[in-house]
Motif scaffolding. Structure first.
Motif, short mmCIF file in Angstrom:
data_model
loop_
_atom_site.label_atom_id
_atom_site.label_comp_id
_atom_site.label_asym_id
_atom_site.label_seq_id
_atom_site.Cartn_x
_atom_site.Cartn_y
_atom_site.Cartn_z
N LYS A 61 0.81 -1.23 0.00
CA LYS A 61 0.00 0.00 0.00
C LYS A 61 0.84 1.27 0.00
CE LYS A 61 -4.26 1.72 2.12
NZ LYS A 61 -5.23 1.50 3.21
N THR A 62 1.88 1.30 0.81
CA THR A 62 2.67 2.54 0.93
C THR A 62 4.00 2.49 0.20
OG1 THR A 62 3.65 1.79 3.03
CG2 THR A 62 1.62 3.05 3.17
N SER A 63 4.52 1.29 -0.04
CA SER A 63 5.84 1.20 -0.68
C SER A 63 5.77 0.77 -2.14
CB SER A 63 6.74 0.22 0.09
OG SER A 63 6.87 0.61 1.45
N GLY A 64 4.56 0.43 -2.63
CA GLY A 64 4.42 0.04 -4.03
C GLY A 64 5.00 -1.31 -4.37
N GLY A 65 5.13 -2.15 -3.34
CA GLY A 65 5.73 -3.46 -3.57
C GLY A 65 4.75 -4.50 -4.09
N ILE A 66 5.29 -5.64 -4.45
CA ILE A 66 4.50 -6.77 -4.95
C ILE A 66 4.78 -7.98 -4.06
CG2 ILE A 66 4.15 -8.36 -6.89
CD1 ILE A 66 5.09 -6.09 -8.74
N VAL A 67 3.73 -8.68 -3.65
CA VAL A 67 3.90 -9.86 -2.81
C VAL A 67 4.47 -11.01 -3.64
CG1 VAL A 67 2.76 -11.56 -1.36
CG2 VAL A 67 1.99 -9.19 -1.31
N SER A 68 5.55 -11.59 -3.15
CA SER A 68 6.14 -12.76 -3.79
C SER A 68 5.82 -13.98 -2.94
CB SER A 68 7.66 -12.58 -3.90
OG SER A 68 8.27 -13.77 -4.36
N HIS A 69 5.08 -14.94 -3.51
CA HIS A 69 4.71 -16.16 -2.79
C HIS A 69 5.83 -17.18 -2.96
CE1 HIS A 69 0.29 -14.87 -3.70
NE2 HIS A 69 0.83 -14.19 -2.69
N ILE A 70 6.61 -17.37 -1.91
CA ILE A 70 7.73 -18.32 -1.97
C ILE A 70 7.19 -19.74 -1.86
CG2 ILE A 70 9.90 -19.02 -0.88
CD1 ILE A 70 10.04 -16.08 0.18
N LEU A 71 6.21 -19.95 -0.99
CA LEU A 71 5.52 -21.23 -0.88
C LEU A 71 4.06 -21.06 -1.26
CD1 LEU A 71 6.81 -22.65 2.56
CD2 LEU A 71 7.68 -23.18 0.29
N THR A 72 3.48 -22.05 -1.91
CA THR A 72 2.05 -22.01 -2.22
C THR A 72 1.30 -23.13 -1.50
OG1 THR A 72 2.42 -23.34 -4.21
CG2 THR A 72 2.40 -20.94 -4.48
N GLU A 73 2.06 -24.04 -0.90
CA GLU A 73 1.46 -25.12 -0.12
C GLU A 73 2.44 -25.50 0.99
OE1 GLU A 73 0.77 -28.32 -2.85
OE2 GLU A 73 2.89 -28.83 -3.02
N VAL A 74 1.92 -26.18 2.00
CA VAL A 74 2.77 -26.54 3.13
C VAL A 74 2.47 -27.97 3.56
CG1 VAL A 74 1.14 -25.59 4.81
CG2 VAL A 74 3.55 -25.81 5.43
N ASP A 75 3.51 -28.70 3.92
CA ASP A 75 3.38 -30.09 4.37
C ASP A 75 3.06 -30.07 5.86
OD1 ASP A 75 3.38 -32.79 4.29
OD2 ASP A 75 5.54 -33.05 4.03
N ILE A 76 1.92 -30.65 6.23
CA ILE A 76 1.49 -30.64 7.63
C ILE A 76 1.30 -32.05 8.16
CG2 ILE A 76 0.33 -28.40 7.38
CD1 ILE A 76 -2.35 -30.01 7.42
N SER A 77 1.21 -32.13 9.47
CA SER A 77 0.94 -33.40 10.15
C SER A 77 -0.19 -33.17 11.15
CB SER A 77 2.21 -33.88 10.86
OG SER A 77 1.93 -35.01 11.66
N CYS A 78 -1.19 -34.06 11.14
CA CYS A 78 -2.32 -33.94 12.06
C CYS A 78 -3.16 -35.21 12.00
CB CYS A 78 -3.18 -32.73 11.71
SG CYS A 78 -3.99 -32.83 10.10
N LEU A 79 -4.10 -35.32 12.92
CA LEU A 79 -5.08 -36.40 12.85
C LEU A 79 -6.07 -36.09 11.73
CD1 LEU A 79 -5.76 -36.99 16.66
CD2 LEU A 79 -4.53 -38.53 15.10
N PRO A 80 -6.64 -37.11 11.09
CA PRO A 80 -7.55 -36.87 9.96
C PRO A 80 -8.68 -35.88 10.26
CG PRO A 80 -7.00 -39.19 10.11
CD PRO A 80 -6.39 -38.55 11.31
N ASP A 81 -9.25 -35.95 11.46
CA ASP A 81 -10.37 -35.05 11.78
C ASP A 81 -9.94 -33.60 11.90
OD1 ASP A 81 -12.14 -37.13 11.75
OD2 ASP A 81 -12.28 -37.35 13.93
#
Length: 206
Positions: free
Chosen positions: A119-139
């Motif tokens: 908004k103030t610096s005129g920058g552009i967001v760079s998405h380094i990751l688009t997904e993440v590997d997670i661990s959890c119970l199915p529910d």
């Protein structure tokens, strides 16, 4: 999102049988895992193809109905035709609700438009990751992880440790001590050159 898919039992094996199956509008598939033997199944191609377009289909516990018997599964592998819009084969893994699963889930980036770096610096967001590997119970498996960019300033980077994870969910990389970068704000050269030009003209006026 609750997603249910139907399949039939597949008795004929081999390349010839699979080719005939595909020719009749079906897709050969397999279910494996748990304390049961791997089971060969067949699915309707068009129904499966449209479901594969759903983001949640790739990051949810699915209900697979095989000839009236329902069980929870995860989509684990897809083989597509090299140039046709055709699914050649899919693999599903059975889920034990009492055992943790590893799954890649998409990242949803929010509030980019109000980030100070944009908004103030005129920058552009760079998405380094688009997904993440997670661990959890199915529910506890989330369809996606939200990444809030509201406070991100130019020159700063969000890391995995900055993400707010749902209850019972942990990132695999962080548990190994790897705090990977997720997103950063880059200032385009055109903006930098404009700023440099403005500063130069300001100095000349003095």
């Amino acid at each position: 999102m609750k997603i249910e898919i139907s399949a039939g039992k597949r008795t004929l094996q081999g390349k010839g049988a699979s080719r005939r199956l595909r020719g009749s509008g079906k897709v050969p598939a397999v279910i494996y895992g748990g304390d049961q033997e791997a089971q060969s199944i067949e699915m309707d191609h068009n129904d499966l193809y449209h479901k594969l377009k759903l983001e949640a289909f790739h990051a949810s516990v699915l209900t697979l109905d095989v000839a009236g018997k329902k069980e929870p599964v995860l989509l684990r592998d897809i083989q597509m035709h090299p140039y046709k819009q055709q699914v050649l084969h899919v693999d599903f893994q059975r889920v034990d609700k009492n055992k943790k699963i590893h799954m890649k889930v998409p990242l949803h980036f929010i509030n980019a438009e109000v980030a100070p770096g944009v908004k103030t610096s005129g920058g552009i967001v760079s998405h380094i990751l688009t997904e993440v590997d997670i661990s959890c119970l199915p529910d506890d498996l989330p369809e996606f992880i939200s990444v809030d960019l509201a406070e991100l300033t130019a020159g700063h980077t969000l890391h995995l440790s900055d993400l707010v994870m749902p209850k019972g969910v942990e990132t695999v990389a962080l548990s190994k001590g790897e705090n990977l970068p997720v997103a950063t704000i880059v200032i385009p050269r055109s903006v930098l050159s404009d700023e440099a030009g403005a500063e130069g003209s300001g100095a000349e006026k003095k």
